[in-house]
Design a protein around this motif. Structure first.
Motif, PDB file in Angstrom:
ATOM      1  N   MET A  19       0.864  -1.173   0.000  1.00  0.00           N
ATOM      2  CA  MET A  19       0.000   0.000   0.000  1.00  0.00           C
ATOM      3  C   MET A  19       0.903   1.226   0.000  1.00  0.00           C
ATOM      4  O   MET A  19       1.813   1.319   0.823  1.00  0.00           O
ATOM      5  N   MET A  38       1.383  -1.252  10.819  1.00  0.00           N
ATOM      6  CA  MET A  38       0.153  -1.791  10.257  1.00  0.00           C
ATOM      7  C   MET A  38       0.382  -3.183   9.688  1.00  0.00           C
ATOM      8  O   MET A  38       1.499  -3.516   9.263  1.00  0.00           O
ATOM      9  N   GLN A  91      -0.628  -4.445   6.898  1.00  0.00           N
ATOM     10  CA  GLN A  91      -0.307  -4.406   5.472  1.00  0.00           C
ATOM     11  C   GLN A  91       1.135  -3.944   5.268  1.00  0.00           C
ATOM     12  O   GLN A  91       1.728  -3.287   6.127  1.00  0.00           O
ATOM     13  N   ASP A  94      -0.852  12.274  -0.521  1.00  0.00           N
ATOM     14  CA  ASP A  94      -1.986  11.749   0.242  1.00  0.00           C
ATOM     15  C   ASP A  94      -2.249  12.574   1.498  1.00  0.00           C
ATOM     16  O   ASP A  94      -3.386  12.688   1.943  1.00  0.00           O
ATOM     17  N   ARG A 115     -10.056   8.906   3.348  1.00  0.00           N
ATOM     18  CA  ARG A 115     -10.334   7.606   2.753  1.00  0.00           C
ATOM     19  C   ARG A 115      -9.106   6.703   2.697  1.00  0.00           C
ATOM     20  O   ARG A 115      -9.240   5.490   2.588  1.00  0.00           O
ATOM     21  N   HIS A 116      -7.908   7.296   2.757  1.00  0.00           N
ATOM     22  CA  HIS A 116      -6.703   6.465   2.720  1.00  0.00           C
ATOM     23  C   HIS A 116      -6.545   5.798   4.082  1.00  0.00           C
ATOM     24  O   HIS A 116      -6.473   6.473   5.109  1.00  0.00           O
ATOM     25  N   PRO A 117      -6.480   4.471   4.138  1.00  0.00           N
ATOM     26  CA  PRO A 117      -6.437   3.782   5.443  1.00  0.00           C
ATOM     27  C   PRO A 117      -5.230   4.140   6.298  1.00  0.00           C
ATOM     28  O   PRO A 117      -5.329   4.172   7.527  1.00  0.00           O
ATOM     29  N   VAL A 118      -4.091   4.433   5.684  1.00  0.00           N
ATOM     30  CA  VAL A 118      -2.905   4.786   6.477  1.00  0.00           C
ATOM     31  C   VAL A 118      -3.059   6.187   7.056  1.00  0.00           C
ATOM     32  O   VAL A 118      -2.681   6.445   8.203  1.00  0.00           O
ATOM     33  N   GLU A 139      -5.894   7.536   7.787  1.00  0.00           N
ATOM     34  CA  GLU A 139      -6.856   7.324   8.873  1.00  0.00           C
ATOM     35  C   GLU A 139      -6.142   6.845  10.136  1.00  0.00           C
ATOM     36  O   GLU A 139      -6.431   7.298  11.245  1.00  0.00           O
ATOM     37  N   ALA A 140      -5.187   5.931   9.962  1.00  0.00           N
ATOM     38  CA  ALA A 140      -4.461   5.390  11.113  1.00  0.00           C
ATOM     39  C   ALA A 140      -3.623   6.469  11.791  1.00  0.00           C
ATOM     40  O   ALA A 140      -3.535   6.523  13.022  1.00  0.00           O
ATOM     41  N   SER A 160      -6.005   8.715  13.811  1.00  0.00           N
ATOM     42  CA  SER A 160      -6.668   8.088  14.952  1.00  0.00           C
ATOM     43  C   SER A 160      -5.699   7.580  16.003  1.00  0.00           C
ATOM     44  O   SER A 160      -6.114   7.262  17.125  1.00  0.00           O
TER      45      SER A 160
END
Length: 309
Positions: free
Chosen positions: A96, A121, A123, A147, A284-287, A289-290, A293
């Protein structure tokens, strides 16, 4: 009326003309005749039903429609370049990708701490980091070349760019210096800063504004022996013993290890704030977001803040 059969070769010729600033230079770059470029532009304008360039003396300039089209063309061909790059990788589909802009004023150790969550993560993450000036990074973010942008300031609410700031946290600021400097100026700090050699960020830096206000409030006149736009260069000069320098207290152990510098004294009421800037309010990018959060307790000692714009 929309045209479902927009010819992207015509659009690409338009994009190159806009980037090169003229048809002749675009023809030279593309290795084609000037007449070919002119014909392609005419076909594109006919397809979209708008004039994209207008004559201005011996030059041509973008019309309002042309400027709008250029913004979309930037995104289209940037994504095309990224697609080619991703598909050319041997491990395509396994990693990713996260493309990060790091403001040159942001301490690089802080940037690393903020990105550590990506390395943990499940991934496989491939991170591409680009260091640069705040405004230039925001422009790249708005064009989806990045990003996320990590920085020490929020986006100006009056910006025309559709980007959004997310507060991550803040750190207490201290002055650091080599052991000889610390021994010479630690006693009677902060009064000892009067006439003391210091290294500071340049005046366009948000931390510098807070430092100048703190100096003024405490009646201090240090000897500014160096000013640096890049935080990494500032700490490098600090390692040489040229002067004391401000840095987040949370990084004291790293600064001692990497720069052979120790805390001289904390600056009461002076803190540095950190933000992630995204191109969309809903991430929307999961990384990314991580990163938003994560509690970042190892950096800030508290939970991150909420969105600020």
């Amino acid at each position: 009326m929309s045209n479902p059969n927009l010819n992207f070769r015509h659009l690409y010729y338009f994009w190159v003309v806009a980037k090169e600033g003229g048809i002749t230079r675009a023809a030279r770059r593309l290795g084609v005749a000037v007449q070919t470029i002119s014909m392609q532009l005419s076909l594109l304008e006919k397809a979209v039903g708008k004039t994209l360039f207008a004559p201005q003396g011996r030059r041509i300039v973008l019309t309002e429609a042309g400027r709008l089209a250029l913004g979309y063309a930037d995104q289209i061909f940037m994504l095309g370049e990224q697609l080619q790059e991703v598909l050319s990788e041997d491990d395509v589909g396994q990693n990713m990708r996260l493309t990060v802009g790091i403001s040159d004023s942001l301490p690089k150790l802080i940037a690393y701490r903020l990105l550590e969550v990506a390395l943990l993560m499940p991934q496989r993450i491939r991170i591409a980091c680009y260091d640069g000036e705040f405004e230039a990074l925001l422009a790249d973010l708005a064009l989806h070349r990045l990003d996320v942008v990590l920085t020490d300031r929020p986006v100006n609410p009056g910006t025309s760019l559709r980007v959004f700031s997310h507060a991550l946290g803040d750190c207490q600021i201290s002055f650091f210096g080599t052991e000889p400097l610390a021994q010479a100026y630690r006693e009677h700090f902060p009064a000892s800063l009067n006439g003391a050699p210091v290294l500071l960020p340049t005046r366009n830096n948000t931390l510098r504004v807070r430092l100048d206000q703190w100096f003024e409030m405490n009646g201090l006149r240090p000897n500014i022996v160096g000013e640096f736009e890049d935080s990494a260069l500032l700490t490098t000069f600090g390692r040489s013993g040229l002067g004391m320098f401000p840095a987040p207290m949370a990084l004291a152990a790293d600064i001692r290890e990497q720069f052979n510098a120790v805390p001289v004294g904390e600056l009461a009421d002076v803190r540095e704030y950190y933000y992630a800037v995204s191109a969309e309010l809903k991430i929307r990018h999961p990384v990314v977001e991580a990163i938003l959060s994560a509690p970042h307790t190892g950096v800030f000692g508290k939970e991150p803040g909420k969105n600020v714009s």
